[in-house]
Structure formats: C-alpha cells, structure tokens
Design an enzyme around this catalytic site. Structure first.
Site, PDB file in Angstrom:
ATOM      1  N   GLU A  78      45.740 -12.777 -39.747  1.00 38.00           N
ATOM      2  CA  GLU A  78      44.768 -12.602 -38.664  1.00 38.00           C
ATOM      3  C   GLU A  78      43.559 -13.465 -38.755  1.00 38.00           C
ATOM      4  OE1 GLU A  78      44.256  -8.476 -38.653  1.00 38.00           O
ATOM      5  OE2 GLU A  78      46.152  -8.227 -37.289  1.00 38.00           O
ATOM      6  N   GLU A 109      60.143  -5.560 -56.045  1.00 38.42           N
ATOM      7  CA  GLU A 109      58.995  -5.235 -56.847  1.00 38.42           C
ATOM      8  C   GLU A 109      58.913  -5.109 -58.317  1.00 38.42           C
ATOM      9  OE1 GLU A 109      57.932  -0.601 -56.489  1.00 38.42           O
ATOM     10  OE2 GLU A 109      58.270  -1.547 -54.270  1.00 38.42           O
TER      11      GLU A 109
END
Length: 266
Positions: A78, A109
């Site tokens: 963004e 992860e």
C-alpha cells in the site's frame, strides 16, 4: 504459556447467538487501541530509526509467517500508491514465498535460515531496516532473519504480541503489543492481528510523513491509478489553489501529480 495462547475469556462459543458472538468479539477488540497506546514509545523509536535509514536511501523490509507475514505484505504493497514511493522501498516477505499469501506452506516458518536467504535476493544491506512480525514472538523464520540482519549492520525492529519473546530479544527496536487471550483460544488473526496492523500503519505513515511525502494532511504524491484517485487529486488542487474543477483537471493532466501541479503553481 504465551498470553496469546491463554484460554479465551469466553466459552461454549458454539452455543451463543450471532448477536452474542459479535458483542463478545467487539468487547475484546476495544482493548486493542489501549494496548497499542502503551507501546507508543517503542513505536516512536522504531519510526525514528526508519526515518534515518530511509532518509539516507535505505529500504524497509518486513518478514513474517502466516497472518503476521500477510500483514507485512499488505502494508508494503500500500505504500507505493499512497505515497508514490518505488515498490522496492518497502518490501514484504513471507515464509514460504508469495504463494503462501493465499495458501499456507506447512513448516516454512520453522526454517531459521530461510529468511536471510530470501532477503539476500533483494541485495539487502547495512543501510536498510528489517522488521520482523510475529504474534507469538517465537517464529524461527523471523528470529533467524533478525539475527542475521543485526549481525550485518541493519537496523532491526519487530512487532510481537507476547512479552519477553525471542523475537523481541533479536531486534534492536522491539515493539511489544501484549494483546492477551483471543476470542477463540490461540487465533491470533483476531486481536493480535488488529494490533499488528495498527502498528504497521503507524510505522509507515509516520515515517513517510517525516520524510516529506505528505503536504498538510494530503497524499500529494499518491499514484493517480484510478478514477477515484484522480478525483481526489482534483479536489486537493481545488482546495489548495482555490480553482474550479475544470482547471484542476487540466493541471493534473498536464503535470501528472498533485505535488508537481502545486509546485508549478506555488
């Protein structure tokens, strides 16, 4: 036990009405801004570090897994349309790669070495900033990336939702927003995710304001990528210059950005 894994204050959820479920979630959500407020001094230190590095030509990187990683990717994506910065100035990296944004990559992860390998594909260096995002504060992918980055001279920060975590210990500028038990026990996409999103909003917004990408309270460097944003740009010019819509549209078309039009006129 990590507080994000502590039992929910609510029980027998399957027996509750929709209204009661929503009211309970909303009740807990009210605690999130208060939690973030307590972390403002930590957020300030991280912002100041980001301003210094990005102001000198550095970049901001996020690493994370699951919900935390996705929030980093969203915030990074963004920044170019909001502030007109290059896409490579803020980069979000997820454990498991871009495909993990939509579909979980099991075990990604848990690899403590992979984050640094992922970061090296972007030619990351000492002038950059790395922020690890992990609600649990114990994600090996994030810990390993922060340790390697700190050793390489990067400024390092984190956003975690448990106190005294390994992720926070690995970061020079840790931000701890201790959100406590979730509505559904352990579901950190809820309060913890909301808190992390608020912190990331603050980090990039405050950083780019400090770096001059906002004029007054307006996004004068935003990319005019759709009709809504073009109309917003026209309104900015009308307000700032006291001109009508037709003239604002002409200026925006001529100069290509709100800032360029304002500089030409002022």
């Amino acid at each position: 036990m990590m507080t994000t894994e502590a039992p929910s204050e609510f029980n027998n959820l399957e027996t509750l009405s929709t209204a009661d479920l929503l009211a309970g979630m909303n009740q807990l959500d009210h605690t999130v801004p208060q939690t973030v407020a307590r972390a403002l001094p930590q957020i300030e230190r991280l912002v100041e570090a980001a301003v210094a590095r990005l102001g000198a030509g550095g970049r901001l990187f996020y690493i994370g897994a699951g919900t935390s990683g996705r929030l980093g990717v969203v915030d990074a994506s963004e920044c170019p349309p909001t502030f007109g910065v290059p896409a490579e100035m803020v980069v979000g990296i997820m454990a498991g790669g871009d495909g993990a944004i939509r579909v979980a990559v099991e075990g990604a992860e848990d690899d403590a070495e992979q984050a640094w390998r992922d970061l090296q594909t972007h030619n990351i260096g000492a002038g950059d900033v790395l922020v690890g995002i992990a609600a649990s504060g114990r994600t090996p992918y994030v810990i390993g990336g922060l340790n390697a980055a700190r050793a390489a001279g990067l400024a390092t920060g984190c956003v975690v939702c448990n106190a005294g975590s390994a992720v926070a210990a690995a970061a020079e500028f840790p931000v701890e927003v201790v959100t406590g038990p979730e509505f559904i026990t352990g579901s950190t996409r809820l309060k913890a995710g909301s808190a992390q999103k608020m912190v990331l909003n603050m980090l990039t917004t405050a950083t780019f304001i400090r770096l001059g990408y906002v004029r007054g309270n307006k996004m004068v460097d935003m990319k005019l990528s759709n009709i809504k944003l073009v109309e917003r740009g026209e309104r900015m010019l009308m307000d700032e210059l006291g001109i009508d819509e037709a003239e604002a549209a002409q200026l925006l078309q001529q100069y290509g950005s709100v800032r360029a039009a304002l500089v030409a006129r002022l």
